[in-house]
Design a protein around this motif. Sequence first.
Motif, mmCIF file in Angstrom:
data_model
loop_
_atom_site.group_PDB
_atom_site.id
_atom_site.type_symbol
_atom_site.label_atom_id
_atom_site.label_comp_id
_atom_site.label_asym_id
_atom_site.label_seq_id
_atom_site.Cartn_x
_atom_site.Cartn_y
_atom_site.Cartn_z
ATOM 1 N N CYS A 651 0.907 -0.855 0.134
ATOM 2 C CA CYS A 651 0.119 0.109 0.023
ATOM 3 C C CYS A 651 1.045 1.321 -0.344
ATOM 4 O O CYS A 651 0.624 2.020 -0.633
ATOM 5 C CB CYS A 651 -0.779 -0.065 1.531
ATOM 6 N N VAL A 658 -5.205 1.248 -2.140
ATOM 7 C CA VAL A 658 -6.768 1.444 -0.689
ATOM 8 C C VAL A 658 -7.527 1.420 -1.608
ATOM 9 O O VAL A 658 -9.239 1.110 -0.658
ATOM 10 C CB VAL A 658 -5.662 2.481 0.144
ATOM 11 N N VAL A 659 -8.352 2.738 -1.874
ATOM 12 C CA VAL A 659 -9.424 2.574 -2.748
ATOM 13 C C VAL A 659 -10.275 2.050 -3.185
ATOM 14 O O VAL A 659 -11.419 1.735 -3.747
ATOM 15 C CB VAL A 659 -8.966 4.301 -3.450
ATOM 16 N N SER A 662 -11.276 -0.744 -0.905
ATOM 17 C CA SER A 662 -11.993 -0.025 0.171
ATOM 18 C C SER A 662 -12.794 -1.167 0.308
ATOM 19 O O SER A 662 -12.968 -1.514 1.587
ATOM 20 C CB SER A 662 -12.021 1.039 -0.301
ATOM 21 N N LEU A 666 -12.755 -3.016 4.277
ATOM 22 C CA LEU A 666 -13.340 -2.357 5.603
ATOM 23 C C LEU A 666 -14.418 -3.558 5.716
ATOM 24 O O LEU A 666 -14.815 -3.648 7.089
ATOM 25 C CB LEU A 666 -14.783 -0.945 4.421
ATOM 26 N N LEU A 689 -5.889 2.112 6.074
ATOM 27 C CA LEU A 689 -7.216 2.746 6.267
ATOM 28 C C LEU A 689 -6.945 4.071 6.198
ATOM 29 O O LEU A 689 -7.676 5.173 5.499
ATOM 30 C CB LEU A 689 -8.310 2.508 6.202
ATOM 31 N N LEU A 693 -6.375 6.417 2.935
ATOM 32 C CA LEU A 693 -7.642 6.762 2.341
ATOM 33 C C LEU A 693 -7.730 8.013 2.658
ATOM 34 O O LEU A 693 -9.155 8.800 3.340
ATOM 35 C CB LEU A 693 -8.851 6.243 2.879
ATOM 36 N N CYS A 701 -10.536 9.721 -4.135
ATOM 37 C CA CYS A 701 -11.704 9.411 -2.583
ATOM 38 C C CYS A 701 -12.653 10.289 -2.294
ATOM 39 O O CYS A 701 -11.832 10.927 -2.234
ATOM 40 C CB CYS A 701 -10.105 9.709 -1.623
ATOM 41 N N HIS A 705 -16.385 7.325 0.320
ATOM 42 C CA HIS A 705 -15.826 6.483 1.345
ATOM 43 C C HIS A 705 -14.963 7.028 2.441
ATOM 44 O O HIS A 705 -14.709 5.769 3.692
ATOM 45 C CB HIS A 705 -14.160 6.573 0.752
ATOM 46 N N CYS A 709 -15.625 4.317 6.283
ATOM 47 C CA CYS A 709 -14.948 3.778 6.462
ATOM 48 C C CYS A 709 -15.218 4.048 8.348
ATOM 49 O O CYS A 709 -14.484 3.785 8.605
ATOM 50 C CB CYS A 709 -13.376 4.789 5.803
#
Length: 840
Positions: A651, A658-659, A662, A666, A689, A693, A701, A705, A709
């Motif tokens: 990452c 991460v997006v 996600s 999550l 995250l 994020l 993002c 989002h 999260c």
Amino acid sequence: MYSHGSESLIKQARDIQESELQKFYSRLLKLLQVKDLGHEAVDSLQRLHLILSATKFTRKLPPELHNKIFLLISSPSEQLQILGSAVLREALPPTDHDVNYIQNNPSALNSHGVGLLLLQARSTTTLTPFCAQLVRTLDSRHSEALSHSQAHTLPVLNTILTHRPECLAEEHVTILSKKLVDWLRYASITQAASPGGFFSGNRSRQPCPIAELDGSVSGDFFTVLCVGQCFTEDQWMNVHSFSILRNWLLTYHSVANGNNTADMTAARLQYSLSLSHSHSLSNDDRSVDGSVISMVSATSSSSRLLPPKERLREKSFQYCQRLIEQCDRKAQKRTDSDLQKACLVEAVCILDTLCLEDSSLVYRVFPCIKALYGRLSSDLSYARVLLPIAQFYLNHGLYSLLFATLCIKITIHAIICKGEMAAVDCEGMWQLVFSRFPAELFNEPLLAHEFLRFIRQNILNLSSKVPQYTRSFPNLLKFLAWDSPALVDDFVDLLPSMITTATAVELLHTLLDLPCLSATLILQQRSVLLPITEQSTRGIQALDAFRNLTFRGLFLFLLRNEAGSGDTIDRLNVLHELLTESVDWPRVVQCAQTVPVLLHIFFNTVTKVADEKLLAQLILVQIERSGLLLKVPNYINEIHRVFSYHLLKLCKLHPSLVVDQSHDLLDFAGTTSNVFNKDQLYTHVVWILGEYLSPSCDSRCSVRHITSCFEALEAVLFEITSSAPPPGGVCPNPRVITTLMSALAKLASRSHDLIPRVSLFLSKLRTVSRGGSVIWCSDEDDLVAIVMRGEELWSLLKTPGVAQSVLTPPHHVTKPKWHRDTNVAMPLQLQTLTRLTQPQ
């Protein structure tokens, strides 16, 4: 570490005084004066070796004592040979003493004497005259005693030349090449006379001919596979010559002679074609006794026209062909059958070496190798012989077609022969090597070692020329699953070559299932050895499951030979339940200990070849498989530790992942049970995250989002801080709680509407902690650290602008170079302070 007793002895050896040491030297010298050395002399030599090796500096022995110890190297007792050489290795020799002594005393020429010579020889110039003397000894034609010395000298000379090949001049290489030709091709074909007297010896006037391994009389020249009651000295030299032949060819025959390379190549080509024509005309030749005469004998006179090196190659080719013919005979003894296999291995390796040095020989060698492969490919007891054949195919499999094209203008006969040569079943060879060998012979340690060494030596060619190699990793890993401690170093080197964009995901699953594969191989062996009706006290449930047709597909998938049939098993949890009994089996435990090492190599390699789409798949595999692992002690924790480390690296290298992932991240972070079962991996996922994020990491993002999260992490944090841990469980890791708070604060700093919700929780946390202990934290120090972290975050969030710059700093702030930038104020301030503090 040394034991207490060993450390005491070493300390005594280091602290010995010079006067006491001289007395010890005198006492040892007296002990060595005796003809038969006893235990006291052996103990004294061992003590002397300890004294010499325990000190950092090298001592010099008295000359007389040095000479006495040097005489031990030629002692009949191997124990005294080892002790003498060990002592002299730790001592300083007198000036050129050892080299001169060995030169003047051929009886000292054994492995220990040669090792000492190589260690203490100061330069090549010291060894060159000695090697020349040895060559002259081999070239002499004198008494029987000298012949015995030749049999003793040749292995010694080979040992020296293996480590110092530059010691031999070109003229000596020529001399020894001629001698090797004589010993290999023209040794006696009759047995030596019996060493007994008149009554015990053989009174036959005619010496008996040598025999083949099947008992028939030999009709051709002598080789190592000929048998008899007694052997002559030149027959022993034949055996010694064959044992060093490959090393000699590799050392001194790899460079063409002079500037006549083109002429020599043309001559060899014409010579090869004439030989093939003469062979085709002689296929029906038979000896007097009915045995087939080697076709190479018919052309021995023609080869005399070649230079010494070329002639040695020719005779080596004939010798190996003769060995291959002899191996067709059925040996009368089992030991002779093993000898045949060993000779086949060496013969094929020598032929491969000859073809690498002289490419025109491929045309003549290929039919022999092809026929040998056709004869042995159906018998896996010859697996160790088939590996050198595979090496030959890998080196020369395509050359026959090229050579055939070259020869098409020379003779029609060559065109007929080359068609047969070009029809090489390379596909069948690689199918045999990479499919049947690992699947059926994974439990043979010697074959495993040689097989993996073959792959390591040819890793580039196999990766580029043999497509079966990259698809066969499920099969190759069976070697590792069966004997992990011995083979882990090999797979550390081989694993990167197995990783491609097409195999990465399946290979990751296979590595994680390696303990299951180890257990399955054990069950497969027990299923063969243990009858179905016989009850076993250990592993009976797993063995019954292995034999049960309902679960047969699960085990067959683990035992698959090639990749491509699927990434993993749909019912992994069922498989793990069936293998519950295997979690404490030694092989399974050892196999599980190697998986984290291989996973580190896998992830470090895959980041260099994979795109973001593949990396996203690997992240999903890590999340999915974190809960689907065989419950070997400490195995799950180690895998989670590796996953955590490399998930963070992936990452950080590609924040956009991460997006992209996600939703799955999550789902993992929003599951409260992961806080207790996978706290290490869970902590890293939450941190990722909160860190990545962000719109600064990926423009895709959005507020949606961030809000989703935030709500998922907030729900988990409220749940674990408002209730007691689950029954039988422990309190959540304080690191998880602080990471959740930090992630919520980071997300809130990017969406200011969420700040009041975080602040409310942090203020309640401070209030609750004032009431004393809490049910979700059993340690007071941990609670203090959590509250302190909460107060820091609460203070930051009072000023949202500061919170965002602190919790989510821009990239140029996280890696400052202010000390190098002269355009900012920091260097100016430092310079001003320096001037003020320095005296005028």
